[in-house]
Design an enzyme around this catalytic site. Sequence first.
Site, PDB file in Angstrom:
ATOM      1  N   CYS A 147       0.869  -1.177   0.000  1.00 33.89           N
ATOM      2  CA  CYS A 147       0.000   0.000   0.000  1.00 33.89           C
ATOM      3  C   CYS A 147       0.910   1.232   0.000  1.00 33.89           C
ATOM      4  O   CYS A 147       1.676   1.437   0.949  1.00 33.89           O
ATOM      5  CB  CYS A 147      -0.855  -0.041   1.267  1.00 33.89           C
ATOM      6  SG  CYS A 147      -1.902   1.404   1.507  1.00 33.89           S
TER       7      CYS A 147
ATOM      8  N   CYS B 229      -0.695   3.608  -6.769  1.00 34.98           N
ATOM      9  CA  CYS B 229      -1.585   3.072  -5.730  1.00 34.98           C
ATOM     10  C   CYS B 229      -1.851   1.639  -6.154  1.00 34.98           C
ATOM     11  O   CYS B 229      -2.091   1.380  -7.344  1.00 34.98           O
ATOM     12  CB  CYS B 229      -2.892   3.873  -5.705  1.00 34.98           C
ATOM     13  SG  CYS B 229      -4.208   3.096  -4.738  1.00 34.98           S
TER      14      CYS B 229
HETATM   15  N1  DGL Z   1      -3.960   0.633  -2.111  1.00 39.71           N
HETATM   16  C1  DGL Z   1      -3.534   1.744  -1.401  1.00 39.71           C
HETATM   17  C2  DGL Z   1      -2.331   2.465  -1.968  1.00 39.71           C
HETATM   18  O1  DGL Z   1      -1.523   1.827  -2.607  1.00 39.71           O
HETATM   19  C3  DGL Z   1      -4.499   2.625  -0.658  1.00 39.71           C
HETATM   20  C4  DGL Z   1      -5.808   2.968  -1.226  1.00 39.71           C
HETATM   21  C5  DGL Z   1      -6.682   3.606  -0.178  1.00 39.71           C
HETATM   22  O2  DGL Z   1      -7.042   2.904   0.755  1.00 39.71           O
HETATM   23  O3  DGL Z   1      -6.965   4.801  -0.308  1.00 39.71           O
HETATM   24  O4  DGL Z   1      -2.139   3.618  -1.769  1.00 39.71           O
END
Ligand code: DGL
Length: 255
Positions: free
Chosen positions: A73, A184
């Site tokens: 993440c 993301c």
């Molecule tokens: N998948 C996550 C990232 O790579 C976060 C997305 C979220 O929860 O806003 O930033």
Amino acid sequence: MNNNPIGVYDSGFGGLSVWRELHRALPRESLIYLGDGKNCPYGTKSEEQIRELAEKAVGDLVERGCKMVVVACNTATAAAIEYLRERFSHIPIVGLEPAVKPACAMTRSKVVGVMATERSLAGRKFLSTLERYGQGVEVLKVVGEGFVEAVEADAEQEPRTEELVRRAVEPMIERGADVIVLGCTHYPFLGDVIRRVVGDREVAVIDSGEAVEKRVESLLDKFDLRCAEDNSPKLEFLSYADEEYRSRLERKALR
Ligand code: DGL
């Protein structure tokens, strides 16, 4: 050698794009995927809130015996990676960053688009990476509005999702971007839609999945953590949301 699992953590479904890379490259390794789900999205939360959520999640993975944790993440990495490394200093903790460095090396038009969450784009690490590698390159920073929600709702192929993607991507291409960074881990699930919007224009779409997988392999070697060649891998999926969410996680991973 160590047959314990590798933990992979995200706010929700997004980290499965990293999980897939890991499982493909390291099919003998046991993996525990923890997709929070209950507190998703993280992208609009404060650094303190994300740090607290990440500490609990990584703590739970450590308690289950993980020999390494991948924070799949970008948002949690931006907000908490240093803190997590101090707090759980006995195991390697791998973070994820938008692929700004390769994008800036690759661009010919000298315009790069970086799509990520609000929190990631405001992160200190991101800004210093830009400073370091983005000299002479115009970097367009774009939040993928509604992207995380679309992936969480399994709505990747819906026309309204394509419209959201078009609204984010088209202006970057119009301004000359020839590389778009998916910063993301939810966004690679929209890869097909993004490529449809890009069409036959010469725009590369890149993410950090493969680089993270390579980093994991090099740390497994460095700390002698690879599993045995005859290990029977166990794949587990956990969430703080309900059972329905957890089983959707599992289905999405194995699809
Ligand atoms: N998948 C996550 C990232 O790579 C976060 C997305 C979220 O929860 O806003 O930033």
